[in-house]
Design an enzyme around this catalytic site. Sequence first.
Site, PDB file in Angstrom:
ATOM      1  N   GLU A 199      -8.016  -0.338   4.811  1.00 12.78           N
ATOM      2  CA  GLU A 199      -6.547  -0.499   4.685  1.00 12.78           C
ATOM      3  C   GLU A 199      -5.961  -1.025   5.986  1.00 12.78           C
ATOM      4  O   GLU A 199      -5.106  -1.916   5.988  1.00 12.78           O
ATOM      5  CB  GLU A 199      -5.907   0.839   4.318  1.00 12.78           C
ATOM      6  CG  GLU A 199      -6.250   1.281   2.907  1.00 12.78           C
ATOM      7  CD  GLU A 199      -5.767   2.685   2.556  1.00 12.78           C
ATOM      8  OE1 GLU A 199      -5.705   2.994   1.365  1.00 12.78           O
ATOM      9  OE2 GLU A 199      -5.453   3.467   3.468  1.00 12.78           O
TER      10      GLU A 199
ATOM     11  N   ALA B  92       1.214   5.617   1.018  1.00  9.46           N
ATOM     12  CA  ALA B  92       1.069   6.412   2.244  1.00  9.46           C
ATOM     13  C   ALA B  92       1.037   7.884   1.856  1.00  9.46           C
ATOM     14  O   ALA B  92       1.545   8.280   0.802  1.00  9.46           O
ATOM     15  CB  ALA B  92       2.233   6.155   3.188  1.00  9.46           C
ATOM     16  N   ASP B  93       0.435   8.676   2.737  1.00 15.46           N
ATOM     17  CA  ASP B  93       0.472  10.132   2.553  1.00 15.46           C
ATOM     18  C   ASP B  93       1.719  10.712   3.206  1.00 15.46           C
ATOM     19  O   ASP B  93       2.258  11.718   2.746  1.00 15.46           O
ATOM     20  CB  ASP B  93      -0.805  10.763   3.122  1.00 15.46           C
ATOM     21  CG  ASP B  93      -2.026  10.248   2.386  1.00 15.46           C
ATOM     22  OD1 ASP B  93      -2.061  10.397   1.153  1.00 15.46           O
ATOM     23  OD2 ASP B  93      -2.903   9.652   3.030  1.00 15.46           O
TER      24      ASP B  93
ATOM     25  N   ASP C 115       0.840  -1.202   0.000  1.00 15.87           N
ATOM     26  CA  ASP C 115       0.000   0.000   0.000  1.00 15.87           C
ATOM     27  C   ASP C 115       0.875   1.253   0.000  1.00 15.87           C
ATOM     28  O   ASP C 115       2.070   1.198   0.327  1.00 15.87           O
ATOM     29  CB  ASP C 115      -0.915   0.000   1.233  1.00 15.87           C
ATOM     30  CG  ASP C 115      -2.102   0.956   1.094  1.00 15.87           C
ATOM     31  OD1 ASP C 115      -2.214   1.645   0.061  1.00 15.87           O
ATOM     32  OD2 ASP C 115      -2.925   1.012   2.033  1.00 15.87           O
TER      33      ASP C 115
HETATM   34  C1  5RP Z   1      -5.730   5.867   0.518  1.00 16.99           C
HETATM   35  C2  5RP Z   1      -4.344   5.955   1.048  1.00 16.99           C
HETATM   36  C3  5RP Z   1      -3.246   6.071   0.062  1.00 16.99           C
HETATM   37  O1  5RP Z   1      -2.336   5.041   0.286  1.00 16.99           O
HETATM   38  C4  5RP Z   1      -2.558   7.395   0.229  1.00 16.99           C
HETATM   39  O2  5RP Z   1      -3.535   8.408   0.154  1.00 16.99           O
HETATM   40  C5  5RP Z   1      -1.490   7.607  -0.828  1.00 16.99           C
HETATM   41  O3  5RP Z   1      -2.096   7.754  -2.066  1.00 16.99           O
HETATM   42  P1  5RP Z   1      -1.285   8.045  -3.401  1.00 16.99           P
HETATM   43  O4  5RP Z   1      -0.510   6.810  -3.711  1.00 16.99           O
HETATM   44  O5  5RP Z   1      -2.366   8.347  -4.402  1.00 16.99           O
HETATM   45  O6  5RP Z   1      -0.398   9.230  -3.143  1.00 16.99           O
HETATM   46  O7  5RP Z   1      -4.101   5.935   2.223  1.00 16.99           O
HETATM   47  O8  5RP Z   1      -6.695   5.882   1.535  1.00 16.99           O
END
Ligand code: 5RP
Length: 223
Positions: free
Chosen positions: A103, A83-84, A81
């Site tokens: 998640e 992350a922000d 996954d």
């Molecule tokens: C979704 C999330 C995403 O993993 C997070 O927002 C990162 O997204 P991106 O890869 O589009 O930057 O937590 O709920």
Amino acid sequence: MTQDELKALVGQAALQYVTPGEVVGVGTGSTVNKFIDALASIKDRIPGAVSSSEASTARLKALGIPVLEASAVEGLSVYIDGADEIDAKGYMVKGGGAALTREKIVAAMSGRFVCIADESKMVPVLGAFPLPVEVIPMAAARLARQFGAMGGSAKLRIKDGHPLVTDNGQHILDVTGLKIGDPLAFECEVNQWPGVVTVGVFAHQKASVCLLGTPGGVRTLTF
Ligand code: 5RP
């Protein structure tokens, strides 16, 4: 390299963590979308995926990757996954795509969390990105005041002129102005406020590995 190219780079690199013959946990977001696209190239080697959102489920299915119910799977060896934000200990802020609760559930089912991110996501202290919190709608106003009392400012996330509704039928508060110096304690505290479904701090479900996309290539951080 553009940010999009860095996302594609780490999405491709994450394939090395997929075990042939095993179901893989799949997150949500634009970086994960690159991973899903890459996963399609080895789809015949895995039985399928457990997905963390309706959006990822749709993309997986469109590429012919079977999606299994989380309750039909005892555990997963790996969850991939984005992350922000991620810090030097592997603690993360997530939920920019509003999928944080599912998640966290899929992450909790998994032996290893492989975070894929471009280098802009690496931070010294969590909190610069507005912290997503999934909340029961009737509690939203009270919870916003509670974040205010701790020095934050919470706004209801709006989409197309209406409060965004998550895959779980709930709302999202985005909280700015916080510095999350102790992510483990912060996650424990906020998660027990009545009406909070999930706070977007992933400290108890932190990353085990981060594949960080940089112009020089993929840096692998282990925690
Ligand atoms: C979704 C999330 C995403 O993993 C997070 O927002 C990162 O997204 P991106 O890869 O589009 O930057 O937590 O709920």
